[in-house]
Design a protein around this motif. Structure first.
Motif, PDB file in Angstrom:
ATOM      1  N   MET A  94      29.863  20.002  47.361  1.00 17.81           N
ATOM      2  CA  MET A  94      29.927  21.451  47.554  1.00 17.81           C
ATOM      3  C   MET A  94      30.197  22.135  46.226  1.00 17.81           C
ATOM      4  N   LEU A  95      29.555  23.275  46.022  1.00 17.39           N
ATOM      5  CA  LEU A  95      29.791  24.102  44.840  1.00 17.39           C
ATOM      6  C   LEU A  95      30.666  25.284  45.237  1.00 17.39           C
ATOM      7  N   VAL A  96      31.791  25.446  44.555  1.00 15.98           N
ATOM      8  CA  VAL A  96      32.679  26.585  44.754  1.00 15.98           C
ATOM      9  C   VAL A  96      32.950  27.196  43.389  1.00 15.98           C
ATOM     10  N   ALA A  97      32.647  28.477  43.241  1.00 16.85           N
ATOM     11  CA  ALA A  97      32.878  29.171  41.979  1.00 16.85           C
ATOM     12  C   ALA A  97      33.398  30.566  42.285  1.00 16.85           C
ATOM     13  N   GLY A  98      34.052  31.164  41.313  1.00 15.02           N
ATOM     14  CA  GLY A  98      34.581  32.498  41.545  1.00 15.02           C
ATOM     15  C   GLY A  98      35.047  33.150  40.266  1.00 15.02           C
ATOM     16  N   PHE A  99      35.447  34.401  40.399  1.00  9.96           N
ATOM     17  CA  PHE A  99      35.936  35.167  39.254  1.00  9.96           C
ATOM     18  C   PHE A  99      36.769  36.331  39.782  1.00  9.96           C
ATOM     19  N   PRO A 100      37.761  36.810  39.000  1.00 11.24           N
ATOM     20  CA  PRO A 100      38.523  37.998  39.380  1.00 11.24           C
ATOM     21  C   PRO A 100      37.772  39.256  38.959  1.00 11.24           C
ATOM     22  N   ALA A 101      37.679  40.225  39.861  1.00  9.18           N
ATOM     23  CA  ALA A 101      36.863  41.412  39.616  1.00  9.18           C
ATOM     24  C   ALA A 101      37.692  42.683  39.653  1.00  9.18           C
ATOM     25  N   GLY A 102      37.378  43.603  38.742  1.00  7.96           N
ATOM     26  CA  GLY A 102      37.911  44.953  38.789  1.00  7.96           C
ATOM     27  C   GLY A 102      39.373  45.061  38.400  1.00  7.96           C
ATOM     28  N   SER A 103      39.879  46.272  38.520  1.00  6.87           N
ATOM     29  CA  SER A 103      41.253  46.554  38.108  1.00  6.87           C
ATOM     30  C   SER A 103      42.279  45.866  38.990  1.00  6.87           C
ATOM     31  N   PHE A 104      41.893  45.497  40.221  1.00 10.97           N
ATOM     32  CA  PHE A 104      42.810  44.790  41.108  1.00 10.97           C
ATOM     33  C   PHE A 104      42.719  43.273  40.951  1.00 10.97           C
ATOM     34  N   GLN A 105      41.780  42.800  40.085  1.00 13.78           N
ATOM     35  CA  GLN A 105      41.601  41.360  39.856  1.00 13.78           C
ATOM     36  C   GLN A 105      41.454  40.608  41.172  1.00 13.78           C
ATOM     37  N   THR A 106      40.574  41.135  42.013  1.00 15.83           N
ATOM     38  CA  THR A 106      40.308  40.512  43.315  1.00 15.83           C
ATOM     39  C   THR A 106      39.350  39.342  43.137  1.00 15.83           C
ATOM     40  N   ASN A 107      39.704  38.206  43.690  1.00 12.42           N
ATOM     41  CA  ASN A 107      38.863  37.023  43.550  1.00 12.42           C
ATOM     42  C   ASN A 107      37.613  37.144  44.413  1.00 12.42           C
ATOM     43  N   ASP A 159      33.050  18.048  50.667  1.00 11.30           N
ATOM     44  CA  ASP A 159      32.291  16.803  50.822  1.00 11.30           C
ATOM     45  C   ASP A 159      33.188  15.629  51.219  1.00 11.30           C
ATOM     46  N   ASP A 160      34.463  15.659  50.807  1.00 10.02           N
ATOM     47  CA  ASP A 160      35.359  14.571  51.169  1.00 10.02           C
ATOM     48  C   ASP A 160      36.185  14.873  52.413  1.00 10.02           C
ATOM     49  N   VAL A 189      49.525  25.061  60.400  1.00 10.31           N
ATOM     50  CA  VAL A 189      49.126  23.961  61.286  1.00 10.31           C
ATOM     51  C   VAL A 189      48.121  23.034  60.603  1.00 10.31           C
ATOM     52  N   ARG A 190      47.675  23.404  59.402  1.00 12.13           N
ATOM     53  CA  ARG A 190      46.672  22.610  58.690  1.00 12.13           C
ATOM     54  C   ARG A 190      47.324  21.448  57.946  1.00 12.13           C
ATOM     55  N   ASP A 191      46.477  20.510  57.532  1.00 16.57           N
ATOM     56  CA  ASP A 191      46.929  19.399  56.715  1.00 16.57           C
ATOM     57  C   ASP A 191      47.393  19.899  55.355  1.00 16.57           C
ATOM     58  N   ASP A 192      48.362  19.228  54.750  1.00 13.63           N
ATOM     59  CA  ASP A 192      48.887  19.630  53.451  1.00 13.63           C
ATOM     60  C   ASP A 192      47.808  19.677  52.370  1.00 13.63           C
ATOM     61  N   SER A 193      46.746  18.904  52.538  1.00 16.57           N
ATOM     62  CA  SER A 193      45.692  18.854  51.510  1.00 16.57           C
ATOM     63  C   SER A 193      44.801  20.086  51.513  1.00 16.57           C
ATOM     64  N   GLY A 194      44.906  20.926  52.543  1.00 14.58           N
ATOM     65  CA  GLY A 194      44.052  22.101  52.625  1.00 14.58           C
ATOM     66  C   GLY A 194      44.095  22.918  51.341  1.00 14.58           C
TER      67      GLY A 194
END
Length: 230
Positions: free
Chosen positions: A1-14, A150-151, A190-195
């Motif tokens: 899986m490809l996951v990418a991101g960036f903070p945007a604008g004055s609020f630095q929203t991801n 993927d894992d 309620v999720r696994d710690d690895s989440g």
């Protein structure tokens, strides 16, 4: 899986992009203020074709660029019905002080195509399966999206519900501290710690790290400072 991101604008929203791999279809999550140009660069870098925009909630620091991104690519935006009104009327979701900063007026519009999210639904988009969990508290229409890596590790797009070391603010219209804590307890802890948590602001974290160290979750009677979000 490809996951990418960036903070945007004055609020630095991801703003995040998820795809099965480079050169394939993708989804865009929370294109906020000034997100159009860096998003286009990210899509070009990985040769990705967006098929949908997913919105974790309706605050304008997460939705500011949704109309140009959606309409420019002829794709729909997905949002919970309780927050849909904020797409066209962002003033419904901000404080009086913030409204005064914008002169009492901030004009946005809905994209041409809007789809509505439902709690517990599974979205099949860009070759990914994303579960929708309604997590009111930061706003009434806040949601969390979850997809397996993927894992098999859960990748959790948490919006402004949960941050590294904090939780979302609840003093804006539609906010509820009690609801937010219940959402975190019932839908996230309620999720696994690895989440693996991708929050709306700030660095990534894990469910296990927040369970062990997040001060809001250790003693619910105390409310430490430094809550993030618009």
């Amino acid at each position: 899986m490809l996951v990418a991101g960036f903070p945007a604008g004055s609020f630095q929203t991801n703003c995040y992009v998820l795809a099965r791999a480079a050169g394939e279809a993708c989804i865009v999550v929370d294109p906020g203020q000034d997100a159009v140009e860096p998003l286009e660069e990210l899509l070009a870098e990985h040769r990705l074709s967006p098929v949908a925009v997913l919105l974790t909630h309706g605050h304008f620091d997460h939705t500011f660029s949704v109309a140009p991104v959606c309409d420019g690519n002829d794709i729909p935006a997905w949002i919970h019905p309780d927050d849909r009104d904020m797409l066209a009327d962002p003033m419904k979701g901000i404080s009086a002080e913030s409204a005064a900063f914008f002169g009492g007026r901030l004009e946005l519009r809905e994209p041409r195509s809007v789809e509505l999210l439902a709690d517990g639904a599974d979205l099949e988009l860009a070759g990914l399966t994303l579960r929708v969990d309604h997590t009111p508290g930061h706003t009434q229409g806040s949601v969390v999206f979850t997809t397996p890596s993927d894992d098999g590790t859960e990748v959790i797009l948490a919006g402004d519900t949960l941050f590294a070391g904090s939780i979302g603010r609840t003093d804006l219209p539609g906010g509820s501290h009690q609801q937010l804590l219940a959402s975190v307890r019932d839908k996230l802890l309620v999720r696994d710690d690895s989440g693996f948590v991708l929050p709306g602001h700030g660095p990534t974290t894990t469910i296990g790290r927040e369970r062990a160290t997040n001060p809001f979750l250790q003693d619910l009677g105390e409310q430490p400072p430094a809550r993030r979000g618009m």
